[in-house]
Design a protein around this motif. Structure first.
Motif, PDB file in Angstrom:
ATOM      1  N   ASP A   1      18.520 -17.256  -5.053  1.00 52.55           N
ATOM      2  CA  ASP A   1      19.076 -18.517  -4.559  1.00 52.55           C
ATOM      3  C   ASP A   1      19.524 -19.303  -5.780  1.00 52.55           C
ATOM      4  O   ASP A   1      18.806 -19.338  -6.780  1.00 52.55           O
ATOM      5  CB  ASP A   1      18.019 -19.339  -3.805  1.00 52.55           C
ATOM      6  CG  ASP A   1      17.894 -18.928  -2.341  1.00 52.55           C
ATOM      7  OD1 ASP A   1      18.545 -17.938  -1.943  1.00 52.55           O
ATOM      8  OD2 ASP A   1      17.133 -19.590  -1.611  1.00 52.55           O
TER       9      ASP A   1
ATOM     10  N   LYS B   1      12.645 -13.324   3.607  1.00 49.63           N
ATOM     11  CA  LYS B   1      14.073 -13.039   3.417  1.00 49.63           C
ATOM     12  C   LYS B   1      14.575 -12.015   4.446  1.00 49.63           C
ATOM     13  O   LYS B   1      13.787 -11.356   5.122  1.00 49.63           O
ATOM     14  CB  LYS B   1      14.314 -12.540   1.989  1.00 49.63           C
ATOM     15  CG  LYS B   1      14.151 -13.653   0.933  1.00 49.63           C
ATOM     16  CD  LYS B   1      15.261 -14.694   1.030  1.00 49.63           C
ATOM     17  CE  LYS B   1      15.132 -15.799  -0.007  1.00 49.63           C
ATOM     18  NZ  LYS B   1      16.112 -16.877   0.179  1.00 49.63           N
TER      19      LYS B   1
ATOM     20  N   GLU C   1      19.598 -25.731  -2.538  1.00 46.77           N
ATOM     21  CA  GLU C   1      20.225 -24.407  -2.400  1.00 46.77           C
ATOM     22  C   GLU C   1      21.723 -24.529  -2.103  1.00 46.77           C
ATOM     23  O   GLU C   1      22.124 -25.118  -1.126  1.00 46.77           O
ATOM     24  CB  GLU C   1      19.552 -23.623  -1.270  1.00 46.77           C
ATOM     25  CG  GLU C   1      20.198 -22.254  -1.076  1.00 46.77           C
ATOM     26  CD  GLU C   1      19.731 -21.544   0.203  1.00 46.77           C
ATOM     27  OE1 GLU C   1      18.665 -21.879   0.737  1.00 46.77           O
ATOM     28  OE2 GLU C   1      20.473 -20.655   0.658  1.00 46.77           O
TER      29      GLU C   1
HETATM   30 MG    MG Z   1      19.415 -19.110   2.136  1.00 46.20          MG
END
Ligand code: MG
Ligand code: 4AD
Length: 465
Positions: free
Chosen positions: A380, A363, A388
């Motif tokens: 998410d 991330k 997503e």
């Molecule tokens: Mg993303």
């Protein structure tokens, strides 16, 4: 030019009243009784208005009998209750004035069904088809519902810059911008590298991948803000869910943690589903019949659905038990692939899922470190079909930790001096997320390819218009 949009004419029951309409011909049918029936569409709604043109019209022979799909005209006449099934009202024309003829042999939309691939090649005309009319109106509805939702919650609309000198996601997937001559770039004599001091902005510049960093600065002054603007990613992903230019909505909320963030994401998504269901019935009915069976039912279910919330650890555990189902084997530390996301949303939870606390390695640098030392306060939101739809996080508000993370990733804290200032001067816990607007439009229309829910898609090697 004074006229009434067809949407309002179709809703009217003022029989005998005179209306003027304007639009493009969809079809023409000639009856033996000396009439032509012209189906006119002006884009204001899904349905066409049936115009009855009698042979007494002075231009009947010369023009009415040569009306083909795509011709543009204006018609004035009386509203009449339609005797035939298929429409409640029709317009009996006293006059029809042709604006522009349209050669049926050359017009790309003359034929009946045309593939979406072919329509992409005539993206300037495709909004005149039923499908793209629906998609455009649903897209508009989602945009307005976005503003209504955030405004009703006291968020301020904030405009992030498009040119930037920083990489928000730190993924290096940026389009560079320069006014220098690419065939003759000035070089720094000492380093031999390109001398960006001579470029327009005096340093390397790119198109923004996200307005988040700038939105944070305004959230840390106004409380709650949201962006709604174009963002650009130079990922070479040729998929049905990636665009090089897409619109993102990024709320940013001061005095909020990850759970608050997830609550707002849930409420926002439900507000969007409710808006299309209540405002776009006709368009959704068409999409349900012709694009994705069960669309209306799915959206209706989601409009009241509670979202499942699981940790990344739990997600990996669930996925590992079904490893055989996947091309990419899931393991702790790996990012979730589209097939994993869809499996969770479609097979395991049969609805939206929020996955929280991802490993920090996969991330971005700005996410808040969790106490376990391994994960960050990321989330998410996953939907059936698209995977997503939202990525978000609580932001790292502790200066030392943020600076350390920037260094760890080989980035230069000096480039983020203004972002770090937020942590130097009255730092507060805050959180936010980004929703990919086209993924949402795709989800609400049932369209298979993200390139067909934005007017002019930009993707690798795709920029004709
Ligand atoms: Mg993303
Ligand atoms: O997950 P992403 O990369 O998150 C951010 O950009 C954060 N700065 C957001 C924030 O916290 N303010 O992107 C957010 C969303 C994704 O979930 C996806 O829906 C969409 O943007 N998205 C794309 N949509 C179309 N084409 C692409 N290439 C996309 N990349 C991301």
């Amino acid at each position: 030019m004074k006229h009434t949009v067809i949407k309002d004419v179709l809703a009217s029951r003022d029989f005998g009243q005179t209306f003027t309409v304007a639009g493009w011909v969809r079809t023409r049918r000639d009856s033996k009784g000396g009439f032509s029936f012209v189906e006119l569409n002006d884009g204001s709604c899904f349905d066409n208005l049936q115009i009855v043109a009698p042979q007494e019209l002075p231009n009947y022979e010369a023009e009415i009998l040569k009306l083909y799909p795509g011709c543009s005209l204006t018609a004035t006449g009386k509203l009449v209750e339609s005797p035939a099934a298929g429409q409640a009202v029709e317009l009996h024309a006293d006059s029809i004035t042709l604006f522009g003829a349209c050669d049926p042999l050359k017009y790309p939309l003359s034929k009946g069904r045309i593939s979406f691939e072919r329509l992409r090649e005539v993206a300037h005309l495709r909004p005149r088809t039923n499908t793209f009319g629906c998609v455009s109106r649903i897209r508009n509805c989602l945009a307005m519902a976005t503003h209504k939702f955030f405004q009703s919650r006291g968020f301020y609309y904030f405009n992030a810059p498009i040119f930037t000198a920083s990489d928000c996601e730190g993924a290096g997937e940026m389009f560079q911008v320069t006014t220098m001559d690419l065939n003759n770039m000035p070089k720094d004599p000492e380093t031999g590298k390109v001398d960006f001091k001579q470029d327009f902005f005096g340093k390397p510049v790119n198109l923004t991948v996200s307005g988040q960093l700038e939105a944070e600065t305004y959230a840390c002054a106004l409380g709650s803000v949201y962006t709604f603007g174009p963002t650009f990613r130079a990922e070479k992903s040729n998929t049905s869910r990636h665009l090089s230019e897409f619109w993102m909505i990024e709320p940013e909320i001061a005095f909020a943690d990850l759970n608050d963030d997830a609550d707002i994401a849930e409420d926002y998504l439900r507000a969007l589903f409710n808006a299309v269901i209540t405002e776009c019935q006709d368009d959704l009915k068409f999409c349900d019949a012709r694009i994705e069976k069960g669309l209306l039912e799915r959206l209706t279910r989601l409009a009241t659905a509670k979202f499942a919330r699981i940790t990344y650890d739990e997600a990996i555990e669930i996925l590992s038990k079904n490893a055989d189902a996947f091309e990419f084997k899931p393991y702790w530390g790996a990012d979730l692939q589209s097939e994993h996301e869809r499996y969770l949303a479609e097979k395991v939870f049969n609805g939206p899922v929020i996955v929280m606390n991802y490993p920090k390695e996969i991330k971005a640098f700005y996410m808040r470190a969790n106490d376990d030392g391994k994960t960050v306060a990321a989330m998410d939101v996953l939907l059936p079909e698209v995977g997503e739809i939202i990525g978000g996080s609580q932001r790292e508000e502790r200066l030392d930790l943020l600076e350390g993370r920037i260094r760890e990733l080989g980035m230069d804290p000096a480039n983020y001096w203004w972002y770090l200032d937020l942590r130097r001067f009255g730092s507060v816990p805050h959180a936010g997320f980004g929703l990919g607007f086209e993924r949402m439009v795709r989800f609400c229309t049932g369209m298979g390819n993200i390139r067909d829910v934005i007017p002019y898609p930009r993707a690798p090697r795709e920029i004709e218009f």
